[in-house]
Design a protein around this motif. Sequence first.
Motif, PDB file in Angstrom:
ATOM      1  N   LEU A 109     -38.449  12.427 -14.050  1.00 53.82           N
ATOM      2  CA  LEU A 109     -38.089  12.101 -15.428  1.00 53.82           C
ATOM      3  C   LEU A 109     -38.039  10.577 -15.538  1.00 53.82           C
ATOM      4  CD1 LEU A 109     -35.101  14.588 -15.801  1.00 53.82           C
ATOM      5  CD2 LEU A 109     -37.293  14.805 -17.014  1.00 53.82           C
ATOM      6  N   GLY A 110     -38.174  10.057 -16.748  1.00 53.18           N
ATOM      7  CA  GLY A 110     -38.119   8.615 -16.921  1.00 53.18           C
ATOM      8  C   GLY A 110     -36.718   8.045 -16.845  1.00 53.18           C
ATOM      9  N   PHE A 111     -35.728   8.854 -17.246  1.00 56.36           N
ATOM     10  CA  PHE A 111     -34.338   8.393 -17.237  1.00 56.36           C
ATOM     11  C   PHE A 111     -33.443   9.577 -16.907  1.00 56.36           C
ATOM     12  CE2 PHE A 111     -30.265   7.110 -19.168  1.00 56.36           C
ATOM     13  CZ  PHE A 111     -30.135   5.824 -18.650  1.00 56.36           C
ATOM     14  N   ALA A 112     -32.385   9.330 -16.164  1.00 55.57           N
ATOM     15  CA  ALA A 112     -31.455  10.392 -15.800  1.00 55.57           C
ATOM     16  C   ALA A 112     -30.822  10.978 -17.061  1.00 55.57           C
ATOM     17  CB  ALA A 112     -30.378   9.845 -14.870  1.00 55.57           C
ATOM     18  N   PRO A 113     -30.946  12.283 -17.304  1.00 59.44           N
ATOM     19  CA  PRO A 113     -30.531  12.843 -18.589  1.00 59.44           C
ATOM     20  C   PRO A 113     -29.030  12.942 -18.808  1.00 59.44           C
ATOM     21  CG  PRO A 113     -31.344  14.564 -17.146  1.00 59.44           C
ATOM     22  CD  PRO A 113     -31.630  13.270 -16.450  1.00 59.44           C
ATOM     23  N   GLU A 114     -28.266  13.054 -17.727  1.00 62.30           N
ATOM     24  CA  GLU A 114     -26.818  13.236 -17.864  1.00 62.30           C
ATOM     25  C   GLU A 114     -25.990  12.168 -17.167  1.00 62.30           C
ATOM     26  OE1 GLU A 114     -25.253  17.616 -18.190  1.00 62.30           O
ATOM     27  OE2 GLU A 114     -26.518  17.479 -16.414  1.00 62.30           O
ATOM     28  N   THR A 168     -47.247   4.548 -22.562  1.00 53.93           N
ATOM     29  CA  THR A 168     -45.822   4.838 -22.747  1.00 53.93           C
ATOM     30  C   THR A 168     -45.631   6.054 -23.646  1.00 53.93           C
ATOM     31  OG1 THR A 168     -45.177   2.525 -22.431  1.00 53.93           O
ATOM     32  CG2 THR A 168     -43.653   3.922 -23.672  1.00 53.93           C
ATOM     33  N   ALA A 169     -46.385   6.105 -24.732  1.00 53.71           N
ATOM     34  CA  ALA A 169     -46.266   7.228 -25.672  1.00 53.71           C
ATOM     35  C   ALA A 169     -46.776   8.526 -25.066  1.00 53.71           C
ATOM     36  CB  ALA A 169     -47.023   6.901 -26.955  1.00 53.71           C
ATOM     37  N   LEU A 170     -47.925   8.477 -24.379  1.00 56.56           N
ATOM     38  CA  LEU A 170     -48.507   9.686 -23.797  1.00 56.56           C
ATOM     39  C   LEU A 170     -47.632  10.289 -22.714  1.00 56.56           C
ATOM     40  CD1 LEU A 170     -52.234   8.567 -23.494  1.00 56.56           C
ATOM     41  CD2 LEU A 170     -51.435  10.571 -24.763  1.00 56.56           C
ATOM     42  N   PHE A 171     -46.980   9.443 -21.924  1.00 53.17           N
ATOM     43  CA  PHE A 171     -46.192   9.910 -20.787  1.00 53.17           C
ATOM     44  C   PHE A 171     -44.693   9.924 -21.073  1.00 53.17           C
ATOM     45  CE2 PHE A 171     -50.215   8.753 -18.964  1.00 53.17           C
ATOM     46  CZ  PHE A 171     -50.395   9.633 -17.909  1.00 53.17           C
ATOM     47  N   ALA A 172     -44.300   9.686 -22.324  1.00 49.99           N
ATOM     48  CA  ALA A 172     -42.877   9.616 -22.670  1.00 49.99           C
ATOM     49  C   ALA A 172     -42.138  10.862 -22.180  1.00 49.99           C
ATOM     50  CB  ALA A 172     -42.717   9.459 -24.177  1.00 49.99           C
ATOM     51  N   ASN A 173     -41.119  10.651 -21.365  1.00 45.77           N
ATOM     52  CA  ASN A 173     -40.439  11.765 -20.710  1.00 45.77           C
ATOM     53  C   ASN A 173     -38.989  11.412 -20.409  1.00 45.77           C
ATOM     54  OD1 ASN A 173     -40.440  14.388 -19.554  1.00 45.77           O
ATOM     55  ND2 ASN A 173     -40.801  13.566 -17.504  1.00 45.77           N
ATOM     56  N   SER A 174     -38.366  10.669 -21.338  1.00 44.07           N
ATOM     57  CA  SER A 174     -36.957  10.291 -21.126  1.00 44.07           C
ATOM     58  C   SER A 174     -36.225  10.220 -22.464  1.00 44.07           C
ATOM     59  CB  SER A 174     -36.867   8.952 -20.386  1.00 44.07           C
ATOM     60  OG  SER A 174     -37.685   7.958 -20.973  1.00 44.07           O
ATOM     61  N   LYS A 192     -38.128   8.438 -27.387  1.00 46.32           N
ATOM     62  CA  LYS A 192     -38.965   9.342 -26.601  1.00 46.32           C
ATOM     63  C   LYS A 192     -39.052   8.844 -25.157  1.00 46.32           C
ATOM     64  CE  LYS A 192     -39.737  11.820 -30.214  1.00 46.32           C
ATOM     65  NZ  LYS A 192     -41.052  11.999 -30.834  1.00 46.32           N
ATOM     66  N   SER A 193     -39.058   7.513 -24.996  1.00 47.49           N
ATOM     67  CA  SER A 193     -39.030   6.922 -23.664  1.00 47.49           C
ATOM     68  C   SER A 193     -37.887   5.909 -23.619  1.00 47.49           C
ATOM     69  CB  SER A 193     -40.352   6.232 -23.303  1.00 47.49           C
ATOM     70  OG  SER A 193     -40.234   5.577 -22.048  1.00 47.49           O
ATOM     71  N   TYR A 194     -36.702   6.404 -23.293  1.00 50.04           N
ATOM     72  CA  TYR A 194     -35.578   5.488 -23.168  1.00 50.04           C
ATOM     73  C   TYR A 194     -35.789   4.543 -21.988  1.00 50.04           C
ATOM     74  CZ  TYR A 194     -30.827   3.699 -23.220  1.00 50.04           C
ATOM     75  OH  TYR A 194     -29.733   2.871 -23.285  1.00 50.04           O
ATOM     76  N   ARG A 195     -36.489   5.018 -20.955  1.00 44.81           N
ATOM     77  CA  ARG A 195     -36.818   4.135 -19.831  1.00 44.81           C
ATOM     78  C   ARG A 195     -37.565   2.901 -20.312  1.00 44.81           C
ATOM     79  NH1 ARG A 195     -40.881   2.113 -17.466  1.00 44.81           N
ATOM     80  NH2 ARG A 195     -42.120   3.172 -19.061  1.00 44.81           N
TER      81      ARG A 195
END
Length: 454
Positions: free
Chosen positions: A136-141, A206-212, A223-226
């Motif tokens: 994931l791009g950023f830890a969710p919790e 960044t937009a295509l792989f946004a996962n945070s 969409k990408s907080y990272r």
Amino acid sequence: MSAPPSGGGAPIENRRQLIEYFAAGNKPRAQWRMGTEHEKFGYHTKTLKPLAYDGPDGIRAMLEGLTRFGWEPVIEGNNPIALLRGKASITLEPGGQFELSGAPLETLHEAAAENGQHIDEVKQVAGEIGASFIGLGFAPEWTREDMHWMPKGRYKIMREYMPKVGKLGLDMMLRTCTVQTNLDFDSEADMVKKFRVSLALQPIATALFANSPFKEGKDAGFKSYRSHIWTDTDPDRCGMLPFVFEDGFGFERYVDYMLDVPMYFVYRDGKYIDASGQSFRDFLQGKLPARPGELPSINDWADHITTAFPEVRLKRYLEMRGADSGPLPALNALPALWVGLLYDQGALDAAWDLVKDWSTADHDFLRAETPKSGLSTMFRGRVLSELARDVVEIAHAGLRARKRLDAHGADETMYLAPLDRAVASGQAPADELLAKWKGEWKGSFAALFRDYAY
């Protein structure tokens, strides 16, 4: 973040050596390779909490367990902090994020096999100690306080310096993961064109792989907080580098940029010496406060250039740095995108035609907006997913032209499949995660850690 440093050596005698360091990266096309790096979060499978370094179920145990596969440990103090196997390495990010820095390889098929083997090895060792890993791009919790600092001297210096220059640097260090691709060039002119194209298109990646899309158990509003985190980490060493698009850009101009990036450290006799905020220009004159009277070596220069974090970074190759980490197909898709765009001349020319009239304001707008809105960002009267479709089509053409086939006769375009789906639907991974979290997961993250673990 980087391989173990190498400081010391013969002193630099003149500025030209700094330029020649980058020029030494020039390689004929036949010698071009690709390298893929990716980071991932480790956590306890039962508690869903991040792994500490020590203990029978920690990061150290992971490193030691992986030695059964032929990995050799790198020791700092009394602690294994990295692994080496051939030209590949496994390193640790500050919060224990596990990073594979792959070997330089000829084809995407080889890169995919390398990623797959690494994930299999990690899963085997992790399963034995009750751990799992997720991309994931950023830890969710997890909060900053949940994270465990790794015992690396470089990170101690950065930990103390980061809050002086930005608000989110510690989050970058502890709670982000990325996937990155490293690519070659054959000349200064080739480097310049590839740098400009890849820097302009980095927000598209960044937009295509946004996962945070999550932060501390809530919708982060991005969409990408990272990617957003890098905008408030350290303005001296991050960003879009507008000078890359100016007339006359080349190795020498990048040297000027790096000389203006404040230092972090000098590495001597296995130890990091704090030089945070000091000037490499002073170092060249023997006036570095951390090492008075001493001149730097080319190894010190090599260490220093790893401390800049722009969206594209020049070493003796170019690093694409704009994407969130993700599941295995995404780890294979990122090198496919950039190899397709940059390693075929026709594709590179087409990509340049797409971006050559973009202004500094356009670059800045995309850098600021794509972390928030992803593929739904409006740019020049078009939704970004349409522009991303054009970019992915160019990558397809570039990979088809390469004609690198696997044992079954399939070419490298297969690895673009996640991006084909994204541009067809207008949905990046973050959109999928948000929909599930608001719907079937009912605001819980247990299913995320269960269903999206490697």
